[in-house]
Design a protein around this motif. Structure first.
Motif, PDB file in Angstrom:
ATOM      1  N   LYS A   3      10.045  28.324  30.238  1.00  0.00           N
ATOM      2  CA  LYS A   3       9.070  28.539  31.298  1.00  0.00           C
ATOM      3  C   LYS A   3       9.213  27.409  32.325  1.00  0.00           C
ATOM      4  O   LYS A   3       9.103  26.227  31.979  1.00  0.00           O
ATOM      5  CB  LYS A   3       7.657  28.557  30.716  1.00  0.00           C
ATOM      6  N   ASN A  22      13.835  34.579  38.870  1.00  0.00           N
ATOM      7  CA  ASN A  22      13.257  35.855  38.457  1.00  0.00           C
ATOM      8  C   ASN A  22      14.327  36.852  38.017  1.00  0.00           C
ATOM      9  O   ASN A  22      14.025  37.825  37.335  1.00  0.00           O
ATOM     10  CB  ASN A  22      12.420  36.441  39.605  1.00  0.00           C
ATOM     11  N   ASP A  28      11.892  31.731  32.883  1.00  0.00           N
ATOM     12  CA  ASP A  28      10.709  32.502  33.251  1.00  0.00           C
ATOM     13  C   ASP A  28       9.927  31.679  34.279  1.00  0.00           C
ATOM     14  O   ASP A  28       9.262  30.700  33.931  1.00  0.00           O
ATOM     15  CB  ASP A  28       9.857  32.743  31.992  1.00  0.00           C
ATOM     16  N   VAL A  30       7.184  30.270  36.950  1.00  0.00           N
ATOM     17  CA  VAL A  30       5.736  30.285  37.174  1.00  0.00           C
ATOM     18  C   VAL A  30       5.497  29.618  38.525  1.00  0.00           C
ATOM     19  O   VAL A  30       5.811  28.436  38.706  1.00  0.00           O
ATOM     20  CB  VAL A  30       4.969  29.529  36.069  1.00  0.00           C
ATOM     21  N   LYS A  39      -1.414  34.710  45.813  1.00  0.00           N
ATOM     22  CA  LYS A  39      -0.930  35.318  44.570  1.00  0.00           C
ATOM     23  C   LYS A  39      -0.246  36.663  44.791  1.00  0.00           C
ATOM     24  O   LYS A  39       0.607  37.074  44.007  1.00  0.00           O
ATOM     25  CB  LYS A  39      -2.080  35.478  43.567  1.00  0.00           C
ATOM     26  N   PHE A  42       3.549  36.857  44.710  1.00  0.00           N
ATOM     27  CA  PHE A  42       4.188  36.783  43.397  1.00  0.00           C
ATOM     28  C   PHE A  42       3.815  37.957  42.498  1.00  0.00           C
ATOM     29  O   PHE A  42       4.629  38.360  41.660  1.00  0.00           O
ATOM     30  CB  PHE A  42       3.873  35.428  42.761  1.00  0.00           C
ATOM     31  N   ASP A  43       2.627  38.493  42.699  1.00  0.00           N
ATOM     32  CA  ASP A  43       2.265  39.728  41.979  1.00  0.00           C
ATOM     33  C   ASP A  43       3.242  40.846  42.342  1.00  0.00           C
ATOM     34  O   ASP A  43       3.674  41.611  41.478  1.00  0.00           O
ATOM     35  CB  ASP A  43       0.834  40.154  42.332  1.00  0.00           C
ATOM     36  N   GLU A  46       6.296  40.478  40.492  1.00  0.00           N
ATOM     37  CA  GLU A  46       6.057  40.420  39.040  1.00  0.00           C
ATOM     38  C   GLU A  46       6.403  39.042  38.478  1.00  0.00           C
ATOM     39  O   GLU A  46       7.015  38.904  37.420  1.00  0.00           O
ATOM     40  CB  GLU A  46       6.840  41.524  38.316  1.00  0.00           C
ATOM     41  N   VAL A  47       5.992  38.038  39.216  1.00  0.00           N
ATOM     42  CA  VAL A  47       6.187  36.636  38.824  1.00  0.00           C
ATOM     43  C   VAL A  47       4.834  36.036  38.467  1.00  0.00           C
ATOM     44  O   VAL A  47       3.842  36.238  39.174  1.00  0.00           O
ATOM     45  CB  VAL A  47       6.832  35.827  39.975  1.00  0.00           C
ATOM     46  N   LYS A  48       4.786  35.309  37.364  1.00  0.00           N
ATOM     47  CA  LYS A  48       3.551  34.635  36.957  1.00  0.00           C
ATOM     48  C   LYS A  48       3.201  33.547  37.967  1.00  0.00           C
ATOM     49  O   LYS A  48       4.075  32.974  38.609  1.00  0.00           O
ATOM     50  CB  LYS A  48       3.718  34.003  35.568  1.00  0.00           C
ATOM     51  N   TRP A  49       1.924  33.245  38.075  1.00  0.00           N
ATOM     52  CA  TRP A  49       1.482  32.186  38.979  1.00  0.00           C
ATOM     53  C   TRP A  49       0.333  31.421  38.329  1.00  0.00           C
ATOM     54  O   TRP A  49      -0.321  31.902  37.414  1.00  0.00           O
ATOM     55  CB  TRP A  49       1.054  32.744  40.336  1.00  0.00           C
ATOM     56  N   VAL A  50       0.136  30.201  38.817  1.00  0.00           N
ATOM     57  CA  VAL A  50      -0.970  29.379  38.348  1.00  0.00           C
ATOM     58  C   VAL A  50      -1.584  28.701  39.572  1.00  0.00           C
ATOM     59  O   VAL A  50      -0.872  28.284  40.491  1.00  0.00           O
ATOM     60  CB  VAL A  50      -0.500  28.334  37.299  1.00  0.00           C
TER      61      VAL A  50
END
Length: 215
Positions: A3, A22, A28, A30, A39, A42-43, A46-50
């Motif tokens: 990650k 990606n 993976d 983030v 967001k 990245f949505d 299909e990429v995770k975000w924080v």
């Protein structure tokens, strides 16, 4: 899969890093974002975000992360206060959080000229901030690679560079090639605990990195 947290994910270089990661079988990504409205970028991928701000608390962002790429930056033209907050203090804060979270490696996007800010009067404060963050990373005992590219361009990357611990020519380099250099640095054998400079050149990125890593 490892990650990988990308600080500066919404910037020009950060987006290129995300796109490449990606499509990887090994990593993976983030995306670290500052505002919730970011967001959707990245949505859609299909990429995770924080959600975390380099000027605030970043401790939650590093949880469960294997490695970090710091590609954030004020750009050197936003004024001393913002430069200090992001390029120096923000980077230092993320380094400290990474150390606490036992992150395996920290990849820093710095800048050529950071070893001698006084020689570049118009960028002096920005380069001083980058230099302070670089030095903090070196002393952190984290595994690291610090990449100091020349002037970034939006030209198509050709995958060929001039890479050395110190270059005489300031030069230019496409963001595409900088993104690849940062991603390749995630591999532990490449550029271990090294600070390197990069501009466009004639040698393929991978062979240049292997050669320099061997000394």
């Amino acid at each position: 899969m490892e990650k990988i947290l990308i600080a500066g994910a919404t910037g020009s270089t950060g987006k290129r890093i995300i796109e490449i990661l990606n499509n990887s079988q090994s990593f993976d990504p983030v995306a670290m974002i500052r505002k919730e409205e970011q967001k959707t970028i990245f949505d859609d991928m299909e990429v995770k975000w924080v959600l975390a701000d380099l000027e605030g608390d970043v401790s939650e962002a590093v949880k469960g992360v294997d490695k970090i790429i710091f590609a954030a930056g004020s750009g050197g033209s936003t004024g001393p206060e913002k430069t200090d907050a992001v390029d120096r203090d923000g980077a230092i804060k993320l380094i400290d959080a990474a150390k606490k979270a036992k992150v395996k490696k920290f990849i820093m996007l710095s800048s050529m000229g950071a070893d001698d800010p006084a020689a570049h009067e118009e960028l002096k404060h920005y380069l001083e901030a980058k230099a302070a963050a670089d030095e903090h990373l070196r002393k952190s005992k984290l595994k690291y690679t610090i990449l100091r590219p020349g002037r970034l361009t939006d030209d198509m990357g050709l995958g060929k560079v001039n890479l050395a611990e110190k270059l005489d020519d300031l030069g230019e380099i496409p963001r595409d090639d900088v993104a690849f250099l940062l991603i390749m640095s995630l591999a532990d054998p490449l550029l271990p605990n090294m600070t390197v400079e990069a501009i466009e050149g004639e040698e393929p990125i991978k062979s240049a990195m292997i050669e320099l890593s061997r000394g």
